[in-house]
Design a protein around this motif. Structure first.
Motif, PDB file in Angstrom:
ATOM      1  N   ALA A 215      28.320  46.043  46.409  1.00 27.46           N
ATOM      2  CA  ALA A 215      27.572  44.779  46.398  1.00 27.46           C
ATOM      3  C   ALA A 215      28.167  43.885  47.482  1.00 27.46           C
ATOM      4  O   ALA A 215      28.942  42.973  47.205  1.00 27.46           O
ATOM      5  CB  ALA A 215      27.664  44.114  45.029  1.00 27.46           C
ATOM      6  N   PRO A 216      27.829  44.148  48.768  1.00 24.02           N
ATOM      7  CA  PRO A 216      28.480  43.444  49.876  1.00 24.02           C
ATOM      8  C   PRO A 216      28.245  41.935  49.892  1.00 24.02           C
ATOM      9  O   PRO A 216      29.019  41.209  50.516  1.00 24.02           O
ATOM     10  CB  PRO A 216      27.897  44.110  51.124  1.00 24.02           C
ATOM     11  CG  PRO A 216      26.733  44.909  50.678  1.00 24.02           C
ATOM     12  CD  PRO A 216      26.879  45.159  49.224  1.00 24.02           C
ATOM     13  N   ASP A 217      27.216  41.450  49.192  1.00 25.07           N
ATOM     14  CA  ASP A 217      26.940  40.015  49.153  1.00 25.07           C
ATOM     15  C   ASP A 217      27.562  39.331  47.935  1.00 25.07           C
ATOM     16  O   ASP A 217      27.231  38.175  47.648  1.00 25.07           O
ATOM     17  CB  ASP A 217      25.430  39.762  49.172  1.00 25.07           C
ATOM     18  CG  ASP A 217      24.790  40.260  50.454  1.00 25.07           C
ATOM     19  OD1 ASP A 217      25.445  40.194  51.517  1.00 25.07           O
ATOM     20  OD2 ASP A 217      23.632  40.733  50.402  1.00 25.07           O
ATOM     21  N   VAL A 218      28.448  40.021  47.226  1.00 22.02           N
ATOM     22  CA  VAL A 218      29.037  39.459  46.017  1.00 22.02           C
ATOM     23  C   VAL A 218      29.724  38.120  46.314  1.00 22.02           C
ATOM     24  O   VAL A 218      30.334  37.937  47.372  1.00 22.02           O
ATOM     25  CB  VAL A 218      30.034  40.450  45.370  1.00 22.02           C
ATOM     26  CG1 VAL A 218      31.283  40.662  46.227  1.00 22.02           C
ATOM     27  CG2 VAL A 218      30.418  39.995  43.972  1.00 22.02           C
ATOM     28  N   ASP A 219      29.589  37.187  45.387  1.00 19.23           N
ATOM     29  CA  ASP A 219      30.294  35.900  45.458  1.00 19.23           C
ATOM     30  C   ASP A 219      31.766  36.200  45.158  1.00 19.23           C
ATOM     31  O   ASP A 219      32.143  36.454  44.010  1.00 19.23           O
ATOM     32  CB  ASP A 219      29.701  34.937  44.427  1.00 19.23           C
ATOM     33  CG  ASP A 219      30.335  33.566  44.446  1.00 19.23           C
ATOM     34  OD1 ASP A 219      31.572  33.462  44.597  1.00 19.23           O
ATOM     35  OD2 ASP A 219      29.589  32.583  44.273  1.00 19.23           O
ATOM     36  N   VAL A 220      32.593  36.202  46.191  1.00 13.01           N
ATOM     37  CA  VAL A 220      33.987  36.622  46.064  1.00 13.01           C
ATOM     38  C   VAL A 220      34.766  35.711  45.113  1.00 13.01           C
ATOM     39  O   VAL A 220      35.606  36.185  44.341  1.00 13.01           O
ATOM     40  CB  VAL A 220      34.662  36.705  47.458  1.00 13.01           C
ATOM     41  CG1 VAL A 220      36.150  36.998  47.336  1.00 13.01           C
ATOM     42  CG2 VAL A 220      33.978  37.776  48.301  1.00 13.01           C
ATOM     43  N   GLU A 221      34.478  34.421  45.136  1.00 15.99           N
ATOM     44  CA  GLU A 221      35.175  33.505  44.226  1.00 15.99           C
ATOM     45  C   GLU A 221      34.900  33.876  42.768  1.00 15.99           C
ATOM     46  O   GLU A 221      35.821  33.953  41.951  1.00 15.99           O
ATOM     47  CB  GLU A 221      34.749  32.059  44.482  1.00 15.99           C
ATOM     48  CG  GLU A 221      35.427  31.072  43.553  1.00 15.99           C
ATOM     49  CD  GLU A 221      34.907  29.656  43.720  1.00 15.99           C
ATOM     50  OE1 GLU A 221      34.920  28.919  42.720  1.00 15.99           O
ATOM     51  OE2 GLU A 221      34.489  29.284  44.839  1.00 15.99           O
TER      52      GLU A 221
END
Length: 192
Positions: free
Chosen positions: A138-144
């Motif tokens: 999921a390359p667009d994941v919200d990293v925070e």
């Protein structure tokens, strides 16, 4: 001699009845129930024998983390889409994230994410593996947000994502607070 054999048969029956239910209809595989291990090999066998385009995950509280990773990787390697009907929690979420396209069916379907646990406590050394694995799928994941859910200390804590909202829950789904302006799409998890 008969009593030990009956006891062994009862254990085997209980183990097999507690396993994830796997069924195939046309080009769709349906997986539901607990993830106990062995499901990845079964899915690989199905894929080797049948053209599969969709894996539907339904009503799974998760279970074996390594199996979740394996199924997610197998799904992605074979360019299969995933969908959730009902709930898909913990290791089941890794299976769903493997989909080349991922969706939740309806407003009440949910994907629940948290870290990896031994007993009730977080296995901190597994956090790095999970944080590296998720963005690959999921390359667009919200990293925070990902950093928050992968660091939840107890296995009864989870972030739930729906089509229109998200919530952080403690003690199962009893003590929940909404995550403002977040849902499965803008958290970078679903693709459609």
């Amino acid at each position: 001699m008969l009593k030990p054999m009956i006891a062994l048969l009862m254990v085997l029956f209980c183990q097999s009845s507690a396993a994830m239910d796997i069924s195939v209809v046309g080009t769709t595989v349906r997986l539901s129930g607990p993830v106990v291990g062995g499901e990845c090999d079964k899915l690989k066998q199905i894929i080797s024998e049948t053209k599969i385009e969709l894996v539907v995950l339904s009503n799974s509280n998760g279970g074996n983390a390594n199996t979740g990773y394996c199924i997610g990787e197998t799904i992605r390697k074979n360019k299969i889409s995933t969908s959730i009907e009902g709930f898909c929690l913990s290791s089941c979420s890794r299976m769903w994230l493997g989909g080349v396209t991922r969706k939740l069916e309806g407003d009440d379907s949910t994907v629940g994410l948290h870290g990896n646990y031994k007993g009730v406590h977080l296995i901190e050394e597994s956090t790095a593996r999970l944080r590296a694995w998720i963005p690959r799928f999921a390359p667009d994941v919200d990293v925070e947000l990902m950093n928050r859910w992968t660091a939840l200390f107890y296995n009864k804590e989870m972030m739930y994502f729906y089509n229109k909202r998200a919530a952080l829950c403690r003690n199962g789904r009893n003590e929940c607070s909404n995550i403002k302006d977040k849902n499965v799409f803008n958290a970078g998890l679903a693709t459609k």
